[in-house]
Design a protein around this motif. Structure first.
Motif, mmCIF file in Angstrom:
data_model
loop_
_atom_site.group_PDB
_atom_site.id
_atom_site.type_symbol
_atom_site.label_atom_id
_atom_site.label_comp_id
_atom_site.label_asym_id
_atom_site.label_seq_id
_atom_site.Cartn_x
_atom_site.Cartn_y
_atom_site.Cartn_z
ATOM 1 N N LEU A 121 -3.246 -13.475 19.861
ATOM 2 C CA LEU A 121 -4.041 -13.771 18.528
ATOM 3 C C LEU A 121 -5.312 -12.934 18.596
ATOM 4 O O LEU A 121 -5.680 -12.700 17.258
ATOM 5 C CB LEU A 121 -4.415 -15.182 18.591
ATOM 6 C CG LEU A 121 -3.293 -16.244 18.640
ATOM 7 C CD1 LEU A 121 -3.879 -17.660 18.742
ATOM 8 C CD2 LEU A 121 -2.518 -16.033 17.193
ATOM 9 N N MET A 122 -5.876 -12.558 19.418
ATOM 10 C CA MET A 122 -7.115 -11.909 19.668
ATOM 11 C C MET A 122 -6.594 -10.500 19.154
ATOM 12 O O MET A 122 -7.527 -9.604 18.399
ATOM 13 C CB MET A 122 -7.797 -12.000 20.907
ATOM 14 C CG MET A 122 -8.459 -13.363 21.150
ATOM 15 S SD MET A 122 -9.331 -13.329 22.994
ATOM 16 C CE MET A 122 -10.821 -12.025 22.498
ATOM 17 N N ALA A 123 -5.562 -10.024 19.364
ATOM 18 C CA ALA A 123 -5.077 -8.548 19.050
ATOM 19 C C ALA A 123 -4.971 -8.438 17.431
ATOM 20 O O ALA A 123 -5.027 -7.326 17.154
ATOM 21 C CB ALA A 123 -3.738 -8.408 19.747
ATOM 22 N N ILE A 124 -4.722 -9.384 17.023
ATOM 23 C CA ILE A 124 -4.620 -9.347 15.244
ATOM 24 C C ILE A 124 -5.978 -9.834 14.587
ATOM 25 O O ILE A 124 -5.859 -10.029 13.506
ATOM 26 C CB ILE A 124 -3.422 -9.907 14.809
ATOM 27 C CG1 ILE A 124 -3.582 -11.710 15.049
ATOM 28 C CG2 ILE A 124 -2.238 -9.629 15.308
ATOM 29 C CD1 ILE A 124 -2.533 -12.379 14.546
ATOM 30 N N GLY A 125 -7.209 -9.825 15.541
ATOM 31 C CA GLY A 125 -8.467 -10.167 15.095
ATOM 32 C C GLY A 125 -8.903 -11.633 15.083
ATOM 33 O O GLY A 125 -10.061 -11.812 14.520
ATOM 34 N N ASP A 126 -8.267 -12.442 15.676
ATOM 35 C CA ASP A 126 -8.596 -13.841 15.602
ATOM 36 C C ASP A 126 -9.865 -13.854 16.962
ATOM 37 O O ASP A 126 -9.485 -13.452 17.779
ATOM 38 C CB ASP A 126 -7.519 -15.000 16.130
ATOM 39 C CG ASP A 126 -8.055 -16.577 15.535
ATOM 40 O OD1 ASP A 126 -9.238 -16.538 15.563
ATOM 41 O OD2 ASP A 126 -7.104 -17.197 15.261
ATOM 42 N N ARG A 127 -10.836 -14.439 16.378
ATOM 43 C CA ARG A 127 -12.247 -14.468 17.315
ATOM 44 C C ARG A 127 -12.526 -15.936 17.598
ATOM 45 O O ARG A 127 -13.667 -16.187 18.174
ATOM 46 C CB ARG A 127 -13.295 -13.586 16.836
ATOM 47 C CG ARG A 127 -12.963 -12.159 17.078
ATOM 48 C CD ARG A 127 -12.644 -11.670 18.439
ATOM 49 N NE ARG A 127 -12.544 -10.214 18.360
ATOM 50 C CZ ARG A 127 -11.166 -9.416 18.493
ATOM 51 N NH1 ARG A 127 -10.042 -10.343 18.402
ATOM 52 N NH2 ARG A 127 -10.976 -8.494 18.559
ATOM 53 N N HIS A 128 -12.046 -16.910 16.893
ATOM 54 C CA HIS A 128 -12.788 -18.261 16.712
ATOM 55 C C HIS A 128 -11.967 -19.102 18.012
ATOM 56 O O HIS A 128 -10.776 -19.245 17.963
ATOM 57 C CB HIS A 128 -12.587 -18.801 15.506
ATOM 58 C CG HIS A 128 -13.035 -20.335 15.313
ATOM 59 N ND1 HIS A 128 -12.688 -21.294 16.059
ATOM 60 C CD2 HIS A 128 -14.123 -20.876 14.652
ATOM 61 C CE1 HIS A 128 -13.304 -22.518 15.570
ATOM 62 N NE2 HIS A 128 -14.444 -21.963 14.774
ATOM 63 N N TYR A 129 -12.977 -19.405 18.927
ATOM 64 C CA TYR A 129 -12.253 -20.027 20.135
ATOM 65 C C TYR A 129 -11.591 -21.151 19.867
ATOM 66 O O TYR A 129 -10.400 -21.286 20.506
ATOM 67 C CB TYR A 129 -13.486 -20.315 21.291
ATOM 68 C CG TYR A 129 -12.939 -20.758 22.371
ATOM 69 C CD1 TYR A 129 -12.157 -20.210 23.487
ATOM 70 C CD2 TYR A 129 -13.235 -22.270 22.561
ATOM 71 C CE1 TYR A 129 -11.832 -20.907 24.522
ATOM 72 C CE2 TYR A 129 -12.834 -22.836 23.842
ATOM 73 C CZ TYR A 129 -11.992 -22.483 24.780
ATOM 74 O OH TYR A 129 -11.657 -22.723 25.881
ATOM 75 N N GLY A 130 -12.029 -22.174 19.182
ATOM 76 C CA GLY A 130 -11.592 -23.190 18.933
ATOM 77 C C GLY A 130 -10.090 -23.191 18.180
ATOM 78 O O GLY A 130 -9.066 -23.721 18.521
#
Length: 263
Positions: A121-130
């Motif tokens: 998910l982080m690889a596609i730009g998601d940065r919200h931990y929750g």
């Protein structure tokens, strides 16, 4: 399975792909098209060239000749080997998945199950931990891993659970194409059956296209619409899975099918 084609153009076009290791043939002159939502099985004995072909298609191995073109989300076909290394890596992290036979090859064994899924998910730009943790938790549930194992490392999991975690890691970004290399290899029969049932449901529900390499014809029948049979690096037969398994034409395919029936 009945074949299903969505859209008017294939997702993947493979034209005359060959790979040689010196004078030895890995695979030679392989051509086919893969359509959205279609599952293709590549079958054959060890040394038949099926894994070499899979690695060429997934850009893990550079073919000696031939082209592999992929239809991007904007509808434009791109020659995979004319893309930059960075573009291919991004494709592998987002639009594609690769399920290894050995889950340890597709997981980070020293980070948690949740982090293994969240990294995609982080690889596609998601940065919200929750959000990342909630999505990871949802996907662990979808692959039948208890929610209280989200902070456990994969090395504490059984083989079947590791394979299910690898599937969750690959599918969380909603890829359109998944490569699978002997996805049930090395698992107990009861674990294989459960995993195959899970895979078949996910592939159907998500409308995934997939290329599955397997020596197990039962896996091919359960998962695939179409089949390619390989021997000594060459395609000896291709067609709908049920047709090939019920009425094989090539002598080699007849031998493969009869050897299973005799077991």
């Amino acid at each position: 399975m009945t074949t299903s084609r969505s859209g008017d153009e294939p997702l993947l076009k493979v034209s005359s792909v060959s790979k040689y290791y010196g004078t030895r043939i890995g695979c030679e002159n392989v051509s086919f098209e893969l359509w959205p939502g279609e599952v293709l099985a590549v079958v054959g004995e060890s040394g038949s060239g099926k894994t070499t072909l899979l690695n060429c298609l997934s850009t893990r191995l550079m073919p000696t000749s031939g082209t592999v073109s992929y239809r991007m989300r904007d509808g434009i076909f791109r020659d995979l080997y004319r893309m930059s290394e960075a573009e291919r890596r991004f494709l592998m992290r987002t639009d594609w998945g690769f399920v290894h036979q050995n889950p340890a090859d597709g997981l980070r064994m020293t980070v948690s199950a949740g982090a293994n899924v969240g990294e995609r998910l982080m690889a596609i730009g998601d940065r919200h931990y929750g959000n990342i943790r909630a999505t990871a938790s949802d996907w662990l549930g979808r692959v039948e891993i208890p929610g209280d194992r989200i902070d456990d490392e994969p090395r504490a999991f059984s083989g079947g659970m590791r394979q299910r975690l690898q599937i969750a890691r690959n599918l969380v970004t909603g890829p359109r194409l998944v490569f699978m290399d002997e996805p049930t290899g090395g698992l107990d029969v009861s674990v294989q059956a459960r995993l195959l049932d899970l895979l078949r449901g996910l592939v159907h529900d998500m409308g995934l296209a997939a290329i599955v390499v397997t020596h197990d014809l039962a896996v091919a029948r359960l998962l695939s619409h179409r089949m390619i049979v390989m021997k000594d690096g060459h395609v000896v037969e291709t067609g709908l899975t049920d047709r090939i398994l019920d009425d094989p034409h090539a002598p080699y395919t007849q031998l493969l099918v009869s050897s299973i029936l005799q077991v």
